[in-house]
Design an enzyme around this catalytic site. Structure first.
Site, mmCIF file in Angstrom:
data_model
loop_
_atom_site.group_PDB
_atom_site.id
_atom_site.type_symbol
_atom_site.label_atom_id
_atom_site.label_comp_id
_atom_site.label_asym_id
_atom_site.label_seq_id
_atom_site.Cartn_x
_atom_site.Cartn_y
_atom_site.Cartn_z
ATOM 1 N N THR A 133 33.351 -1.206 -95.900
ATOM 2 C CA THR A 133 33.613 0.146 -96.388
ATOM 3 C C THR A 133 32.963 0.402 -97.744
ATOM 4 O OG1 THR A 133 35.410 1.484 -97.295
ATOM 5 C CG2 THR A 133 35.813 -0.841 -97.200
ATOM 6 N N ASP A 134 32.736 1.678 -98.070
ATOM 7 C CA ASP A 134 32.231 2.010 -99.411
ATOM 8 C C ASP A 134 33.326 1.858 -100.472
ATOM 9 O OD1 ASP A 134 33.798 4.215 -98.743
ATOM 10 O OD2 ASP A 134 32.281 5.714 -99.271
ATOM 11 N N GLU A 135 34.579 1.674 -100.022
ATOM 12 C CA GLU A 135 35.676 1.567 -100.994
ATOM 13 C C GLU A 135 35.578 0.294 -101.838
ATOM 14 O OE1 GLU A 135 39.559 2.827 -99.821
ATOM 15 O OE2 GLU A 135 38.784 4.043 -98.174
ATOM 16 N N TYR A 159 43.745 -2.787 -99.996
ATOM 17 C CA TYR A 159 42.830 -2.693 -98.850
ATOM 18 C C TYR A 159 41.395 -2.968 -99.293
ATOM 19 C CZ TYR A 159 39.554 -0.388 -95.662
ATOM 20 O OH TYR A 159 38.470 -0.119 -94.855
ATOM 21 N N LYS A 163 38.816 -6.103 -98.382
ATOM 22 C CA LYS A 163 37.509 -5.912 -97.730
ATOM 23 C C LYS A 163 36.394 -6.478 -98.622
ATOM 24 C CE LYS A 163 36.532 -4.126 -94.367
ATOM 25 N NZ LYS A 163 36.422 -4.619 -92.969
#
Ligand code: NAD
Length: 366
Positions: A133-135, A159, A163
């Site tokens: 993810t870009d998070e 989260y 990741k």
């Protein structure tokens, strides 16, 4: 090719499986634990195809992973299985550490043992594709800034930290053991079969029932939205044509504030569901004190989530330049398709919301 997809009963994983079965000659082994987020009903006709197989397996279970690798002899792994909901990670981070970090480690070790056992030709063509993810990049400062493949990691939530950890493990398995990996980091996805706990389906379904449309803080968080089927096409490009060891950012160039997304959905519902009692045009509404208010009047601001990143936006020029991928849907066309899909598939939503998709599969013991 035989492609092992982990998390293939989830939102993006099911789009990947549908894409592979519908558009290629490859076979799919869908390996999924079927947590609350796994729904085999999201696979549609693909699940009855002869090139499709399903294994209910936890990625933390090394013995079961070894069995599946041995039995199916996959050529590619696309690793999407994860705990993925930020709010749940704040309430209970343990499952995120277990699946996203320990599960990815276990899968990497099983894949490495299997890959080491292959002959030179199959070893050379094997790939482990980790979907992220870009998070992991945290949030952006300037209004013009974009995440590139070299943006330093600065995750904010349990989260995104889990990741980020899994991305580091995957890179380390490449640097240390030579495992042929690929990593993609993608922006927010939306589209069919998205679980009703996520913003876009939640707003559609609450609006249809006249329930409040919860918006965190002022609703000024900016996300870069990508239609899930565009993401599935990008992932297939990367797993088949990507360069070993590389990271590719995937995004839709569709930056929108959350509040604009919510009002956009309300306007589409006014057009596509004019007979709904909560629409601007309905007779009931006309007769009540909410005259002309419509779906948008249901917007309710709620206390912001702790550690909420303000802006994410992706620079997707590398995948465009090197692999020739561009999104087919604009946010306007993709959102319209999505709203229409939910209106046409209220039965799928009902079965998710009342839990029958889980009860029946437990009964059937699939
Ligand atoms: P999802 O929550 O809809 O699906 C996750 C799937 O993984 C489910 O089918 C679940 O049953 C399965 N799963 C969970 N734990 C497992 C375990 N221990 N073993 C085997 N299977 C397990 O998630 P999603 O939105 O489809 O996201 C898929 C991947 O893409 C995730 O890795 C996520 O981090 C990443 N991603 C998501 C988005 C997004 O907007 N949704 C954006 C970028 C990246």
């Amino acid at each position: 090719m035989k492609i092992l997809v982990t998390g293939g009963a989830g939102f993006i994983g099911s789009a990947v499986v549908r894409h592979i079965i519908g558009n290629t000659q490859d076979s799919v082994i869908n390996l999924d634990k079927l947590t609350y987020a796994g729904n085999l009903e999201s696979l549609g006709d693909s699940s009855s195809h002869e090139r499709y197989a399903f294994e209910q397996v936890d990625i933390c279970d090394r013995a079961e992973l070894d069995r599946v690798f041995h039995e199916y002899q996959p050529d590619r792994i696309m690793h999407l299985a994860a705990e993925s909901h930020v709010d749940r990670s704040i309430d209970g981070p343990a499952a995120f550490i277990e699946t996203n970090i320990f599960g990815t480690y276990t899968l990497l070790e099983a894949a490495r043992a299997y890959w080491s056992s292959l002959n030179a030709e199959r070893k050379g063509s094997f790939r482990f594709h980790h979907i992220s993810t870009d998070e992991v990049y945290g949030d952006l400062d300037g209004p013009e800034d974009l995440f590139t493949e070299t943006t330093p990691y600065a995750p904010s939530s349990p989260y995104s930290a889990s990741k980020a950890s899994s991305d580091h493990l995957v890179r380390a398995w490449h640097r240390t053991y030579g495992l042929p990996i690929l990593i993609t980091n993608c922006s927010n996805n939306y589209g069919p079969y998205h679980f009703p706990e996520k913003l876009i389906p939640l707003v559609i379904l609450n609006a249809l029932e006249g329930k409040p449309l919860p918006v965190y803080g002022k609703g000024n968080q900016v996300r870069d939205w990508l239609y899930v089927e565009d993401h599935a096409r990008a992932l297939y490009k990367v797993v088949t044509e990507g360069k070993i060891g590389e990271t590719y950012n995937i995004g839709g160039h569709n930056e929108k504030q959350n509040i604009a997304v919510v009002h956009g959905i309300c306007e589409l519902l006014e057009e596509l569901a004019p007979g709904n009692p909560h629409s601007r045009r309905s007779n009931e509404n006309r007769a009540s004190d909410r005259v002309g208010a419509g779906f948008s009047s249901l917007v309710t601001y709620v206390t912001d989530r702790p550690g909420h990143d303000l802006r994410y936006a992706i620079d997707a020029s590398k995948i465009q330049r090197e692999l020739g991928w561009t999104p087919e849907e604009s946010f306007e066309t993709g959102l319209r398709k999505t709203v229409q899909w939910y209106l046409d598939n209220l039965e799928w939503c009902r079965r998710v919301q009342d839990g029958s998709y889980q009860r029946e599969r437990l009964g059937a013991n699939v």
